[in-house]
Design a protein around this motif. Structure first.
Motif, short mmCIF file in Angstrom:
data_model
loop_
_atom_site.label_atom_id
_atom_site.label_comp_id
_atom_site.label_asym_id
_atom_site.label_seq_id
_atom_site.Cartn_x
_atom_site.Cartn_y
_atom_site.Cartn_z
N GLY B 82 -12.70 -38.03 -42.18
CA GLY B 82 -12.48 -38.62 -41.07
C GLY B 82 -13.41 -38.18 -40.16
N PRO B 136 -3.30 -42.49 -42.55
CA PRO B 136 -3.05 -41.96 -41.06
C PRO B 136 -3.87 -40.71 -40.90
CG PRO B 136 -0.99 -41.90 -42.39
CD PRO B 136 -2.16 -42.63 -43.36
N MET B 137 -4.25 -39.90 -41.77
CA MET B 137 -4.57 -38.63 -41.60
C MET B 137 -6.30 -39.13 -41.56
SD MET B 137 -4.12 -35.47 -41.41
CE MET B 137 -5.33 -35.09 -40.22
N ASN B 140 -6.83 -41.15 -38.01
CA ASN B 140 -6.33 -40.70 -36.65
C ASN B 140 -7.70 -39.62 -36.57
OD1 ASN B 140 -3.87 -41.06 -35.14
ND2 ASN B 140 -3.13 -41.01 -37.08
N THR B 141 -8.11 -38.91 -37.66
CA THR B 141 -9.29 -37.80 -37.46
C THR B 141 -10.28 -38.60 -37.06
OG1 THR B 141 -8.32 -36.51 -39.12
CG2 THR B 141 -10.35 -35.94 -38.52
N SER B 143 -10.67 -41.66 -35.15
CA SER B 143 -10.60 -41.93 -34.03
C SER B 143 -10.76 -40.73 -32.86
CB SER B 143 -9.14 -42.39 -33.39
OG SER B 143 -8.67 -43.32 -34.39
N PHE B 178 -5.63 -36.03 -31.87
CA PHE B 178 -5.66 -37.02 -32.54
C PHE B 178 -5.41 -36.41 -33.93
CE2 PHE B 178 -7.70 -38.94 -29.21
CZ PHE B 178 -7.27 -40.26 -29.37
N ILE B 179 -5.78 -35.02 -34.37
CA ILE B 179 -5.50 -34.56 -35.77
C ILE B 179 -4.23 -34.17 -35.59
CG2 ILE B 179 -6.09 -32.54 -36.94
CD1 ILE B 179 -9.03 -32.74 -35.91
N GLY B 182 -2.10 -37.26 -36.36
CA GLY B 182 -2.51 -37.68 -37.93
C GLY B 182 -1.67 -36.99 -38.68
N GLN B 185 2.11 -38.29 -38.63
CA GLN B 185 2.30 -39.38 -39.14
C GLN B 185 2.11 -39.35 -40.55
OE1 GLN B 185 -0.24 -42.66 -37.88
NE2 GLN B 185 0.04 -42.52 -35.80
N SER B 186 0.95 -38.76 -41.13
CA SER B 186 0.85 -38.29 -42.56
C SER B 186 2.16 -37.78 -43.37
CB SER B 186 -0.40 -37.59 -42.58
OG SER B 186 -1.23 -37.50 -43.83
#
Lengths: 253, 261
Positions: B82, B136-137, B140-141, B143, B178-179, B182, B185-186
């Motif tokens: 990411g 998701p990881m 998100n990373t 972004s 964001f991380i 992530g 969610q992950s």
């Protein structure tokens, strides 16, 4: 030999509407330990010029020389302070922010923290060393930014409207503080502002710029003793002169 | 602050108690056979029994092992990839179409394929968890890195930061809101996927397998006690692990607001 020399700097912006001249034929020179203000209306390219001196932007024509060496990219001979409060790293304490440059230089932890604390003392924030930026006011954050730019001891300090987003009272305090810091450290300072009173208060010499494209109109040397009194007649005369040069004096006089 | 927490705890407790009471009332009403809808007392007894004889711990450990392997791999791959996507356009151009094509496929849909390729057991389950947790990881990373304030990079560059220092000392902390989102969610996706994967692909261990196996013998109480454990572990991880991670980082740094916008 001048400490900093701008030689015939020109820059063209690539915009979707075509090439727009941003700066044309900008030249000036300054001595070590001089305080130079660059004033001009929005869009005159004064921030762009500072970014070129900082090495963030390469001009199309001309070059900047610092201590005789042409500038290629950013370097640790220059410290930079931006207008945006967000310039501090929110994940580092005030001390951690100030120590960043020394950390990059590889200075051991104890030593860099001692130096950073000294710099915080210079801007009168030694009691906030452990605070994170979001707990500090705008003025305090800008003081941390100044300490951070000075901490790794660059010869040149470049400042891009650092106090423009502060309220008037805080700005006055900050100007006094900066004048003190400059007197103590004797850095060569280039300070960009659109505030004429600020320029007269701080500068040894003021470079006046006009827009479209950005060019140097003239230079004004401020021959007032320090600390300066912003209410004195001479101070106001300089202010009037600068405003006249900028074409912003009250019309009809 | 403490009063606030107590109040929010109490509010949560009220919801749970009301729902449990309704369940108990229905279970006791006699509309359903007790074997299909055991009372809370029976479920708790079964749960306690399985905890005391250690079997529940063994199943939970098997599930946690699979989820941590898969989630760990997802972080190990997704986080650096990411970051690279956010920093280098060619990597983004290569990975993004692949991610966009694979992401909408539910991880559980791959189970039969993976079973054919790898046979039953841990490998398939871990791979499914990895599949569920990776995107998701990764995204998100990606972004987060793109949302890193350019002024931080400029300031760090002016202070002599090299590419390595920029990565560890500016980009990673700058992208941390964001991380962390992530990671959260992950893990959630991983936890959902592992139970499904165990139902289909685990031979004889794991919380998901317990539920699926209990169905064969009409052991509803066993199924429900396994569900309670699944919910409990998910809740504790969410609150304790990720909650404290957030409090120690982005809340302390005043970056939580930035994460929401």
């Amino acid at each position: 030999m001048p400490h900093i020399e701008a030689r015939d700097i020109s820059l063209i912006y690539d915009t979707p509407g075509g090439a727009v001249p941003g700066l044309r034929g900008v030249s000036f020179a300054m001595e070590a330990s001089e305080f130079l203000c660059i004033v001009g209306p929005s869009g005159c390219g004064k921030s762009t010029l500072l970014n070129i001196i900082a090495g963030f932007i390469t001009p199309n024509v001309g070059e900047i020389r610092i201590a005789g060496q042409p500038v290629r990219g950013s370097g640790m001979d220059r410290g930079v302070v931006f207008q945006d409060f967000a310039q501090l790293f929110p994940w580092r304490t005030a001390l951690g922010n100030v120590a960043f440059g020394l950390e990059m230089k590889g200075v051991p932890k104890a030593e860099r923290e001692a130096t950073a604390l000294e710099q915080l003392r210079l801007v009168k924030l030694e009691h906030f060393a452990k605070s994170y930026p979001h707990h500090l006011s705008g003025g305090m954050q800008q003081r941390v930014a100044i300490a951070r730019a000075l901490a790794y001891n660059p010869a040149v300090l470049l400042m891009d409207e650092p106090f423009a987003a502060l309220d008037a009272l805080t700005r006055d305090d900050m100007q006094r503080l900066l004048a003190d810091v400059w007197r103590t450290t004797r850095k060569t300072v280039i300070y960009v502002t659109h505030n004429v009173a600020e320029a007269v208060y701080l500068a040894d010499r003021v470079v006046v710029m006009t827009p479209h494209p950005g060019t140097v109109k003239t230079e004004v040397t401020i021959k007032l003793p320090r600390p300066r009194d912003p209410l004195s007649v001479e101070f106001l005369d300089y202010q009037k002169e600068l405003l006249r040069l900028l074409g912003q004096d009250a019309k009809g006089h | 602050m403490i009063a606030d927490r107590a109040r929010s705890l109490w509010r949560g407790a009220v919801t749970v108690i009301v729902v449990l009471a309704i369940y108990e009332a229905v279970a006791r009403s006699g509309h359903f056979a007790p074997a299909l809808m055991p009372t809370l007392g029976v479920v708790l007894q079964t749960l306690l029994g399985s905890l005391l004889d250690g079997s529940m711990f063994e199943h939970a450990a098997a599930t946690l092992y699979r989820v941590l392997c898969g989630f760990g791999l997802a972080v190990f791959v997704g986080l650096p990839l990411g970051v690279l996507m956010g920093r280098f356009r060619p990597v983004e151009n290569f990975v993004l179409p692949l991610a966009s094509a694979l992401m909408p496929i539910p991880s559980l849909a791959w189970i039969p394929v993976f079973i054919l390729w790898l046979g039953l057991g841990n490998a398939v389950t871990i791979l499914i968890v990895l599949y569920a947790a990776l995107f998701p990881m990764l995204l998100n990373t990606w972004s987060g890195v793109r949302a890193v304030n350019p002024i931080w990079l400029r300031a760090a560059g002016a202070m002599g930061a090299n590419e390595n220092a920029l990565f560890w000392k500016v980009i990673i902390p700058g992208a941390s809101p964001f991380i962390i989102a992530g990671l959260r969610q992950s893990f959630l996706r991983a936890w959902v996927a592992v139970i499904g994967a165990e139902m289909l692909a685990a031979s004889n261990f794991g919380l998901g397998w317990v539920i699926f196996d209990a169905k064969e013998f009409l052991n509803t109480d066993v199924m429900l006690s396994s569900l309670i454990v699944i919910g409990f572990i998910g809740f504790v991880t969410e609150r304790l692990v990720f909650g404290s991670l957030e409090r120690a980082t982005i809340y302390r740094w005043g970056m939580a607001q930035a994460a929401k916008t």
